[in-house]
Motif scaffolding. Sequence first.
Motif, PDB file in Angstrom:
ATOM      1  N   ASP A 110     -62.065   5.584  48.140  1.00 35.23           N
ATOM      2  CA  ASP A 110     -61.406   5.174  49.389  1.00 35.23           C
ATOM      3  C   ASP A 110     -60.511   6.276  49.954  1.00 35.23           C
ATOM      4  OD1 ASP A 110     -62.617   2.663  49.066  1.00 35.23           O
ATOM      5  OD2 ASP A 110     -60.929   1.925  47.880  1.00 35.23           O
ATOM      6  N   LYS A 117     -57.667   8.684  55.062  1.00 28.86           N
ATOM      7  CA  LYS A 117     -56.331   8.916  54.510  1.00 28.86           C
ATOM      8  C   LYS A 117     -55.915  10.368  54.711  1.00 28.86           C
ATOM      9  CE  LYS A 117     -56.548   5.244  51.056  1.00 28.86           C
ATOM     10  NZ  LYS A 117     -56.452   4.916  49.626  1.00 28.86           N
ATOM     11  N   ASP A 118     -54.635  10.618  54.624  1.00 28.89           N
ATOM     12  CA  ASP A 118     -54.118  11.981  54.783  1.00 28.89           C
ATOM     13  C   ASP A 118     -54.667  12.891  53.693  1.00 28.89           C
ATOM     14  OD1 ASP A 118     -52.623  11.285  57.013  1.00 28.89           O
ATOM     15  OD2 ASP A 118     -50.873  10.727  55.813  1.00 28.89           O
ATOM     16  N   ASP A 129     -54.653  15.383  50.794  1.00 30.52           N
ATOM     17  CA  ASP A 129     -53.720  15.607  49.681  1.00 30.52           C
ATOM     18  C   ASP A 129     -54.191  16.832  48.899  1.00 30.52           C
ATOM     19  OD1 ASP A 129     -51.940  15.538  47.606  1.00 30.52           O
ATOM     20  OD2 ASP A 129     -52.627  13.635  46.755  1.00 30.52           O
ATOM     21  N   LYS A 132     -56.776  14.231  58.539  1.00 28.92           N
ATOM     22  CA  LYS A 132     -57.158  13.206  57.573  1.00 28.92           C
ATOM     23  C   LYS A 132     -58.591  13.449  57.076  1.00 28.92           C
ATOM     24  CE  LYS A 132     -54.029   9.678  59.336  1.00 28.92           C
ATOM     25  NZ  LYS A 132     -53.871   8.297  59.815  1.00 28.92           N
TER      26      LYS A 132
END
Length: 206
Positions: A154, A158-159, A161, A181
Amino acid sequence: MLEQDNYSKGDMNKEKVAAEEQVDAQNQEVNNEEGTANNEAKTEDQGAEELSTEELSAEEQLKAESQELKEKYLRLYSEFENYRRRTSKERLDLIKTASEEVLKDLIPVVDDFERAIRAEEKEADNEKALEGSLLIYHKLLKVLEAKGLTAMDDLIGKDFDADNQEAITQIPAPTEDMKGKVIDVVEKGYKLGDKVVRYAKVVIGS
């Protein structure tokens, strides 16, 4: 008669002198005895003081020895605890390191399973083969998860990382809010506990 009186007076004087000398001698003897008694008392007092000092010195010595033994015990106990914790940590690290190599080698097998499953899903008449592959795949994942290996799922949307992901390329973001993202995952990332054993290869929006 006069001579007799003179003689009597002389005798009386002599007796008086003798009596006085006897009294002086008795007084001297009493003084000597008192002096001896005082000296003996002083000697006893000095002996008691010396004995008390010796007893105090012995007690202080025992206290010092007891304190030294206590400090040695505490040092040894502390060193033993440090040794026990260090060896336990080294043993756990060794177990984790040994399992890490094996689990890392199994990750490509999981990748192949996923590719095979995607290929079988496209074949309409291959449901039984797909069912068998999914059964083996999920069983393998459970074994890996029981050993602490988990997939980074998932990630899309999302940002990015940098601590867990590796950006292999950037593409224009489809929407403004997708800039910076994750847009796509090229290769799954995996963690062993809190340690990254394979970074996720992702595409991010620019």
